[in-house]
Design a protein around this motif. Structure first.
Motif, short mmCIF file in Angstrom:
data_model
loop_
_atom_site.label_atom_id
_atom_site.label_comp_id
_atom_site.label_asym_id
_atom_site.label_seq_id
_atom_site.Cartn_x
_atom_site.Cartn_y
_atom_site.Cartn_z
N TYR A 16 35.74 -23.43 -42.04
CA TYR A 16 35.62 -22.81 -40.78
C TYR A 16 36.74 -22.93 -39.90
N MET A 17 37.21 -22.07 -39.05
CA MET A 17 38.06 -21.90 -38.15
C MET A 17 37.62 -22.67 -36.84
N LYS A 18 38.20 -23.82 -36.60
CA LYS A 18 37.92 -24.75 -35.27
C LYS A 18 38.86 -24.71 -34.26
N GLU A 19 38.22 -24.98 -32.87
CA GLU A 19 39.11 -25.16 -31.60
C GLU A 19 39.56 -26.37 -31.88
N VAL A 20 40.81 -26.90 -31.80
CA VAL A 20 41.28 -28.29 -31.54
C VAL A 20 42.59 -28.33 -30.44
N MET A 21 42.69 -29.56 -30.30
CA MET A 21 43.89 -29.68 -29.35
C MET A 21 45.14 -29.35 -29.96
N LYS A 22 45.76 -28.63 -29.35
CA LYS A 22 47.38 -28.18 -29.54
C LYS A 22 48.15 -29.38 -29.55
N PRO A 23 49.04 -29.39 -30.55
CA PRO A 23 49.97 -30.76 -30.77
C PRO A 23 50.96 -30.74 -29.49
N ASP A 24 51.46 -31.87 -29.09
CA ASP A 24 52.62 -32.05 -28.42
C ASP A 24 53.93 -32.76 -29.47
N PRO A 25 55.20 -31.93 -29.13
CA PRO A 25 56.08 -32.46 -30.07
C PRO A 25 56.75 -33.72 -29.54
N GLY A 26 56.77 -34.71 -30.60
CA GLY A 26 57.43 -36.09 -30.04
C GLY A 26 58.76 -36.09 -30.00
N VAL A 32 56.15 -25.58 -33.57
CA VAL A 32 56.29 -24.19 -34.11
C VAL A 32 55.16 -23.42 -33.85
N LYS A 33 55.17 -22.36 -33.42
CA LYS A 33 54.01 -21.34 -33.35
C LYS A 33 53.92 -20.50 -34.60
N VAL A 34 52.94 -20.98 -35.47
CA VAL A 34 52.79 -20.57 -36.60
C VAL A 34 52.43 -18.80 -36.92
N SER A 91 53.42 -32.16 -44.32
CA SER A 91 52.57 -33.25 -44.89
C SER A 91 51.09 -32.81 -44.42
N GLY A 92 50.84 -32.02 -43.78
CA GLY A 92 49.64 -31.33 -43.08
C GLY A 92 49.80 -30.44 -41.71
N GLY A 93 48.69 -29.86 -41.36
CA GLY A 93 48.63 -29.19 -40.02
C GLY A 93 49.18 -27.89 -40.04
N GLY A 94 49.40 -27.11 -41.27
CA GLY A 94 50.16 -25.75 -41.18
C GLY A 94 49.15 -24.68 -40.92
N GLN A 95 47.87 -24.97 -41.48
CA GLN A 95 46.95 -23.62 -41.15
C GLN A 95 46.16 -23.96 -39.63
N ALA A 96 47.24 -23.76 -38.67
CA ALA A 96 46.65 -23.95 -37.37
C ALA A 96 47.67 -22.87 -36.62
N GLN A 97 47.40 -22.64 -35.39
CA GLN A 97 48.16 -21.78 -34.53
C GLN A 97 49.47 -22.44 -34.20
N PHE A 98 49.45 -23.63 -34.09
CA PHE A 98 50.78 -24.57 -33.71
C PHE A 98 50.78 -25.80 -34.53
N VAL A 99 52.06 -26.43 -34.87
CA VAL A 99 52.37 -27.48 -35.76
C VAL A 99 53.78 -27.98 -35.10
N THR A 100 53.58 -29.44 -35.28
CA THR A 100 54.90 -30.06 -34.93
C THR A 100 55.70 -30.37 -36.06
N VAL A 101 56.95 -30.57 -35.99
CA VAL A 101 57.92 -30.63 -37.18
C VAL A 101 59.11 -31.49 -36.94
N PRO A 102 59.43 -32.32 -37.76
CA PRO A 102 60.68 -33.09 -37.34
C PRO A 102 61.81 -32.17 -37.45
N GLU A 335 47.27 -15.69 -43.05
CA GLU A 335 48.00 -15.30 -41.64
C GLU A 335 47.20 -15.78 -40.83
N ILE A 336 47.91 -16.31 -39.72
CA ILE A 336 47.31 -17.30 -38.47
C ILE A 336 47.38 -16.07 -37.30
N PRO A 337 45.99 -16.25 -36.46
CA PRO A 337 46.06 -15.17 -35.69
C PRO A 337 46.72 -15.60 -34.45
N VAL A 338 47.44 -14.60 -33.61
CA VAL A 338 48.03 -14.68 -32.34
C VAL A 338 47.09 -15.43 -31.37
#
Length: 338
Positions: A16-26, A32-34, A91-102, A335-338
């Motif tokens: 299902y589509m769940k509301e979770v915490m938006k990640p912060d870049p380290g 990245v806004k997916v 390595s994970g996290g791509g099917q979300a509205q935001f993801v952090t990437v090195p 496709e990820i929603p705006v």
């Protein structure tokens, strides 16, 4: 933010589509806004509880993403700026509205390419590129047998084999898939369901066999693989769709041909291990320099990502069912929603 999620392992109905915490870049990371991600068999295995993410990785599904730079963490070198169109293997996290990437694992999206098309590139094309060049050391004129030729990795591998001036041969399970692989550039294709692909490969190669096999099937193919592998050939295993338990004299058969087995998994890398990060960064850099320009035209061989279908994130369960039916040709994109 919203993300693809499941609370306990099981079937597609658990997604299902769940509301979770938006990640912060380290340190050294880019937010990245997916706009689009893509589905991989690793996502199906993770959903079933059989393929956990590596240590330190997000437990959200999604091994690739395409979108735009939305934030820069401390210590970034300045190679990316806000709004840049980028794609990445994750390595994970791509099917979300935001993801952090090195920052070293990001790639620019080729000119005039949509986010949907770009999302079909990172996992499949980097996997195929790594198998062919980093692991298999493909050479001009060699014959390469590609199993699951109509899969995302398969369609990428066909084109990359041609780019290397080698000869791609494929297996697939339907005539429609074989026709698609021929259109992508396969020199020959065989239906593993109604013919012995090893006999057909030997016939096509006039008895000499193939120099390299890209195999995501595993155990059930071992005898046929060795039957059509040339002397000093390389058998590269990157998946085990039929399992990993082999019954028979594999080592003697392998030794008689002076053949070698190589194995590779792109995902099984510890996010916190600097050596793994450097290997991935080297792979991304080589792909960006050597392959990405061929997606833009103006070269002797124009590369093209193959998108089978597109599902919105809220229909993630339907996308998983579609992949489990094994009818897709190329990539299933989310496709990820705006």
């Amino acid at each position: 933010m919203f993300a693809a999620y499941f609370d306990c392992p099981g079937g597609p109905e658990n997604l299902y589509m769940k509301e979770v915490m938006k990640p912060d870049p380290g340190e050294g990371e880019v937010l990245v806004k997916v706009s689009a991600s893509a589905l991989n068999r690793a996502d199906l295995l993770q959903r079933r509880g059989k393929y956990p993410p590596p240590k330190g990785a997000s437990d959200i599904l999604g091994l690739e993403a395409a979108g735009s730079v939305a934030g820069l963490g401390p210590g970034c070198s300045g190679r990316w700026k806000m709004g840049d169109a980028v794609m990445a293997l994750l390595s994970g996290g791509g099917q979300a509205q935001f993801v952090t990437v090195p920052e070293g694992l990001l790639m620019p999206i080729p000119k005039d390419m949509t986010f949907i098309q770009a999302a079909a590139i990172p996992e499949a094309w980097l996997t195929a590129f790594q198998l062919l060049h980093f692991v298999g050391k493909v050479q001009e004129g060699e014959r390469v047998l590609i199993h699951a030729g109509a899969s995302g990795v398969g369609m990428a591998a066909i084109q990359l084999v041609r780019l290397a001036k080698a000869i791609p041969i494929v297996t697939a399970g339907t005539q429609e898939k074989l026709e698609a692989t021929a259109k992508a550039g396969a020199a020959a294709g065989f239906n593993y369901k109604n013919e012995d692909f090893s006999e057909k490969v030997l016939e096509f190669t006039q008895g000499s066999g193939v120099d390299m096999i890209l195999d995501c099937v595993g155990a059930s193919y071992w005898e046929k693989n060795l039957n059509c592998l040339s002397t000093d050939g390389r058998w590269i295993i990157y998946g085990l769709l039929s399992g990993g338990e082999v019954h028979g004299d594999l080592l003697a058969r392998l030794l008689s041909k002076r053949a070698s087995i190589h194995t590779s998994l792109l995902r099984s890398r510890d996010k916190e291990a600097s050596s793994s990060y450097k290997q991935c960064e080297r792979l991304v850099r080589a792909f960006t320099e050597e392959v990405l320009p061929h997606f833009c035209g103006g070269t002797s061989l124009r590369l093209q990502p193959v998108v089978d279908s597109v599902y919105p994130l809220h229909a993630i369960a339907e996308a998983h069912r579609a992949m489990e039916e094994n009818k897709n040709i190329g990539k299933i994109v989310i496709e990820i929603p705006v």
